[in-house]
Motif scaffolding. Structure first.
Motif, PDB file in Angstrom:
ATOM      1  N   VAL A 294       0.837  -1.210   0.000  1.00  0.00           N
ATOM      2  CA  VAL A 294       0.000   0.000   0.000  1.00  0.00           C
ATOM      3  C   VAL A 294       0.870   1.259   0.000  1.00  0.00           C
ATOM      4  N   ILE A 295       2.027   1.189   0.662  1.00  0.00           N
ATOM      5  CA  ILE A 295       2.957   2.327   0.601  1.00  0.00           C
ATOM      6  C   ILE A 295       3.352   2.596  -0.852  1.00  0.00           C
ATOM      7  N   LEU A 296       3.714   1.537  -1.565  1.00  0.00           N
ATOM      8  CA  LEU A 296       4.108   1.688  -2.972  1.00  0.00           C
ATOM      9  C   LEU A 296       2.954   2.220  -3.813  1.00  0.00           C
ATOM     10  N   ALA A 297       1.744   1.678  -3.570  1.00  0.00           N
ATOM     11  CA  ALA A 297       0.575   2.115  -4.337  1.00  0.00           C
ATOM     12  C   ALA A 297       0.231   3.569  -4.024  1.00  0.00           C
ATOM     13  N   LYS A 298       0.226   3.905  -2.750  1.00  0.00           N
ATOM     14  CA  LYS A 298      -0.100   5.270  -2.323  1.00  0.00           C
ATOM     15  C   LYS A 298       0.909   6.262  -2.887  1.00  0.00           C
ATOM     16  N   ASP A 299       2.179   5.915  -2.790  1.00  0.00           N
ATOM     17  CA  ASP A 299       3.235   6.788  -3.301  1.00  0.00           C
ATOM     18  C   ASP A 299       3.106   6.959  -4.816  1.00  0.00           C
ATOM     19  N   TYR A 300       2.782   5.872  -5.504  1.00  0.00           N
ATOM     20  CA  TYR A 300       2.643   5.947  -6.969  1.00  0.00           C
ATOM     21  C   TYR A 300       1.480   6.868  -7.348  1.00  0.00           C
ATOM     22  N   ILE A 301       0.375   6.746  -6.618  1.00  0.00           N
ATOM     23  CA  ILE A 301      -0.782   7.628  -6.873  1.00  0.00           C
ATOM     24  C   ILE A 301      -0.399   9.080  -6.566  1.00  0.00           C
ATOM     25  N   ASP A 302       0.269   9.296  -5.436  1.00  0.00           N
ATOM     26  CA  ASP A 302       0.665  10.655  -5.025  1.00  0.00           C
ATOM     27  C   ASP A 302       1.579  11.321  -6.057  1.00  0.00           C
ATOM     28  N   GLN A 303       2.352  10.532  -6.763  1.00  0.00           N
ATOM     29  CA  GLN A 303       3.305  11.093  -7.715  1.00  0.00           C
ATOM     30  C   GLN A 303       2.803  11.111  -9.150  1.00  0.00           C
ATOM     31  N   HIS A 304       1.760  10.321  -9.476  1.00  0.00           N
ATOM     32  CA  HIS A 304       1.279  10.229 -10.863  1.00  0.00           C
ATOM     33  C   HIS A 304      -0.170  10.682 -11.012  1.00  0.00           C
ATOM     34  N   TYR A 305      -0.701  11.355  -9.984  1.00  0.00           N
ATOM     35  CA  TYR A 305      -2.101  11.811 -10.001  1.00  0.00           C
ATOM     36  C   TYR A 305      -2.429  12.671 -11.219  1.00  0.00           C
ATOM     37  N   PRO A 323      -5.785  -6.239  -9.437  1.00  0.00           N
ATOM     38  CA  PRO A 323      -6.538  -5.022  -9.091  1.00  0.00           C
ATOM     39  C   PRO A 323      -7.517  -5.252  -7.946  1.00  0.00           C
ATOM     40  N   THR A 324      -8.154  -6.403  -7.921  1.00  0.00           N
ATOM     41  CA  THR A 324      -9.138  -6.685  -6.871  1.00  0.00           C
ATOM     42  C   THR A 324      -8.471  -6.714  -5.499  1.00  0.00           C
ATOM     43  N   TYR A 325      -7.329  -7.408  -5.415  1.00  0.00           N
ATOM     44  CA  TYR A 325      -6.625  -7.505  -4.141  1.00  0.00           C
ATOM     45  C   TYR A 325      -6.108  -6.136  -3.693  1.00  0.00           C
ATOM     46  N   LEU A 326      -5.557  -5.365  -4.631  1.00  0.00           N
ATOM     47  CA  LEU A 326      -5.045  -4.026  -4.280  1.00  0.00           C
ATOM     48  C   LEU A 326      -6.171  -3.128  -3.805  1.00  0.00           C
ATOM     49  N   SER A 327      -7.322  -3.178  -4.518  1.00  0.00           N
ATOM     50  CA  SER A 327      -8.468  -2.348  -4.143  1.00  0.00           C
ATOM     51  C   SER A 327      -8.912  -2.648  -2.708  1.00  0.00           C
ATOM     52  N   LYS A 328      -8.920  -3.946  -2.384  1.00  0.00           N
ATOM     53  CA  LYS A 328      -9.332  -4.366  -1.039  1.00  0.00           C
ATOM     54  C   LYS A 328      -8.348  -3.853   0.015  1.00  0.00           C
ATOM     55  N   GLN A 329      -7.046  -3.969  -0.261  1.00  0.00           N
ATOM     56  CA  GLN A 329      -6.032  -3.529   0.703  1.00  0.00           C
ATOM     57  C   GLN A 329      -6.030  -2.014   0.885  1.00  0.00           C
ATOM     58  N   ILE A 330      -6.224  -1.278  -0.206  1.00  0.00           N
ATOM     59  CA  ILE A 330      -6.307   0.187  -0.108  1.00  0.00           C
ATOM     60  C   ILE A 330      -7.487   0.581   0.777  1.00  0.00           C
ATOM     61  N   PHE A 338      -9.971   3.115  -4.023  1.00  0.00           N
ATOM     62  CA  PHE A 338      -8.928   3.631  -4.904  1.00  0.00           C
ATOM     63  C   PHE A 338      -9.357   4.944  -5.556  1.00  0.00           C
ATOM     64  N   ILE A 339     -10.554   4.951  -6.160  1.00  0.00           N
ATOM     65  CA  ILE A 339     -10.995   6.145  -6.897  1.00  0.00           C
ATOM     66  C   ILE A 339     -11.208   7.331  -5.960  1.00  0.00           C
ATOM     67  N   ASN A 340     -11.708   7.055  -4.746  1.00  0.00           N
ATOM     68  CA  ASN A 340     -11.903   8.155  -3.787  1.00  0.00           C
ATOM     69  C   ASN A 340     -10.562   8.712  -3.304  1.00  0.00           C
ATOM     70  N   TYR A 341      -9.585   7.822  -3.124  1.00  0.00           N
ATOM     71  CA  TYR A 341      -8.268   8.318  -2.715  1.00  0.00           C
ATOM     72  C   TYR A 341      -7.630   9.131  -3.832  1.00  0.00           C
ATOM     73  N   LEU A 342      -7.704   8.642  -5.065  1.00  0.00           N
ATOM     74  CA  LEU A 342      -7.159   9.378  -6.207  1.00  0.00           C
ATOM     75  C   LEU A 342      -7.828  10.745  -6.336  1.00  0.00           C
ATOM     76  N   VAL A 345      -6.512  13.102  -3.637  1.00  0.00           N
ATOM     77  CA  VAL A 345      -5.171  13.608  -3.957  1.00  0.00           C
ATOM     78  C   VAL A 345      -5.265  14.695  -5.030  1.00  0.00           C
ATOM     79  N   ARG A 346      -6.023  14.435  -6.081  1.00  0.00           N
ATOM     80  CA  ARG A 346      -6.141  15.406  -7.181  1.00  0.00           C
ATOM     81  C   ARG A 346      -6.754  16.719  -6.716  1.00  0.00           C
ATOM     82  N   ILE A 347      -7.789  16.640  -5.898  1.00  0.00           N
ATOM     83  CA  ILE A 347      -8.447  17.875  -5.435  1.00  0.00           C
ATOM     84  C   ILE A 347      -7.541  18.633  -4.462  1.00  0.00           C
ATOM     85  N   ASN A 348      -6.821  17.915  -3.599  1.00  0.00           N
ATOM     86  CA  ASN A 348      -5.874  18.597  -2.693  1.00  0.00           C
ATOM     87  C   ASN A 348      -4.794  19.328  -3.469  1.00  0.00           C
ATOM     88  N   LYS A 349      -4.292  18.720  -4.544  1.00  0.00           N
ATOM     89  CA  LYS A 349      -3.303  19.391  -5.391  1.00  0.00           C
ATOM     90  C   LYS A 349      -3.934  20.584  -6.083  1.00  0.00           C
TER      91      LYS A 349
END
Length: 399
Positions: A294-305, A323-330, A338-342, A345-349
């Motif tokens: 999740v750290i890797l996924a979160k960081d990737y989203i934070d940098q590629h938003y 994707p299913t497993y990642l979505s569950k862990q996020i 995933f979509i709400n976190y993305l 991040v986009r709105i905060n930026k």
């Protein structure tokens, strides 16, 4: 040893100057002789003598012109003019060029030795002064870093802040970019097992930051007690700050083989530093307790938003899970989909970028990953409660 260059076109005089004294008694080494001004110019630029004996009347390039050209290359060197011309005009020009002394031929040996002794004493004083200045600069930088560490942690009251801020010659200006970089030691990029010490990691990251931010000569950086590197960049817009930080992160991750988290914001005056530091530090600490995936996924989203094509599938491919497993862990670890976190991040930026009056709303939309202004405005209003235009106009209802 001080280096001496003799520029004199007459061989007899040149030889006489070379052997006029035991120059080693004055800690001087005669590095070369030049028979005309052009040769002397090339030699001096290449060998950088500390003292030059310069004849006025030399072929191709006279002594005064030689000194004029060398002043740029050898600002700290001492020029002693040796001339057969007892004319006020020459002496006046030499004085304007700040030559150390003007000796007439035939040169008196005692007078020459006295002049050279004074020259070496001057060089010694200048050398010691430069060493003191370097030590003061080093000490000043350490004092600045200590001050910023204490101030960011709220250990200095505002009255003392303003006093120290002026005393230490900070020059950050009214618009300051604050960035915090944290190296995640537990995760190696691309499976690289790099055994870096904390000291070496911090040293390397600081060097990379300094190198990339070289155009910002008034920047300041310090390491906080949590091992984060905090950077203050003067006179920078949010868009530029984000781009620079992405560059730093990408280069540092490639060099260190570690995942690096970065958060940033813009301050509008230096007194905001402690508040903004604490806010960004909390954002950094939000990674604490997360699984490596999740750290890797979160960081990737934070940098590629900002990329329009960013998707759950793409992030899942990057961390090498379904994707299913990642979505569950996020959802389990971040508390949102995933979509709400993305979107968050986009709105905060966008909230940061929209403060720049020179950016159009559609430009902000594009910079945070929305393909159309309409889609961006709907997402913005859903999260913030008002439209981007109303927010920009000064309405603040964001909790």
């Amino acid at each position: 040893m001080w280096k001496l260059l003799i520029a004199e076109d007459e061989p007899t005089i040149r030889k006489g100057l070379k052997y006029a004294a035991n120059w080693e008694d004055y800690s001087i080494h005669v590095i070369d002789e030049a028979e005309d001004g052009e040769i002397a110019l090339e030699m001096a630029i290449e060998k950088r003598p500390n003292i030059l004996f310069v004849d006025i009347n030399m072929p191709f390039l006279n002594g005064l012109e030689l000194i004029k050209q060398l002043r740029h290359h050898l600002p700290d060197s001492i020029f002693i003019v040796i001339s057969g011309y007892d004319e006020f005009g020459y002496a006046q020009q030499a004085i304007k060029m700040e030559v150390f002394d003007y000796l007439l031929k035939p040169v008196n040996k005692v007078e020459l030795e006295k002049t050279v002794k004074r020259a070496t004493e001057q060089l010694e004083r200048d050398s010691k002064r430069k060493q003191r200045e370097l030590q003061l600069d080093d000490n000043k930088q350490l004092l600045k870093e200590k001050f910023l560490q204490n101030w960011s942690q709220g250990q200095i009251v505002n009255e003392e802040v303003n006093k120290q801020y002026q005393l230490l010659d900070f020059n950050l200006g009214p618009k300051i970019g604050m960035s915090i970089f944290k190296v995640i030691r537990e995760i190696d990029e691309n499976g690289a097992d790099q055994n870096w010490s904390d000291v070496l990691i911090a040293f390397s990251l600081k060097n990379i930051i300094n190198d990339i931010l070289k155009p910002h000569s008034d920047k300041e950086l310090f390491e906080d007690k949590f091992g984060n590197i905090v950077v203050l960049t003067p006179n920078i817009e949010m868009e530029q700050l984000m781009a620079r930080n992405r560059e730093i992160k990408e280069y540092a991750e490639k060099f260190l083989g570690k995942v690096i988290i970065c958060v940033e914001n813009i301050l509008h005056e230096h007194l905001e530093i402690p508040t903004q530091y604490n806010s960004l530090k909390e954002e950094i600490q939000s990674f604490k307790g997360l699984s490596p995936m999740v750290i890797l996924a979160k960081d990737y989203i934070d940098q590629h938003y900002y990329e329009h094509t960013l998707s759950l599938q793409r992030v899942a491919n990057m961390v090498q899970v379904s994707p299913t497993y990642l979505s569950k862990q996020i959802k389990n670890e971040l508390g949102v989909s995933f979509i709400n976190y993305l979107t968050k991040v986009r709105i905060n930026k966008a909230l940061m970028l929209i403060k720049d009056p020179y950016l159009k709303v559609y430009e902000v939309a594009d910079l945070v990953g929305y393909s159309t202004q309409h889609y961006f405005c709907n997402a913005f209003k859903k999260v913030i409660g008002i439209s981007p235009r109303d927010y920009r106009s000064g309405v603040r209802s964001y909790d």
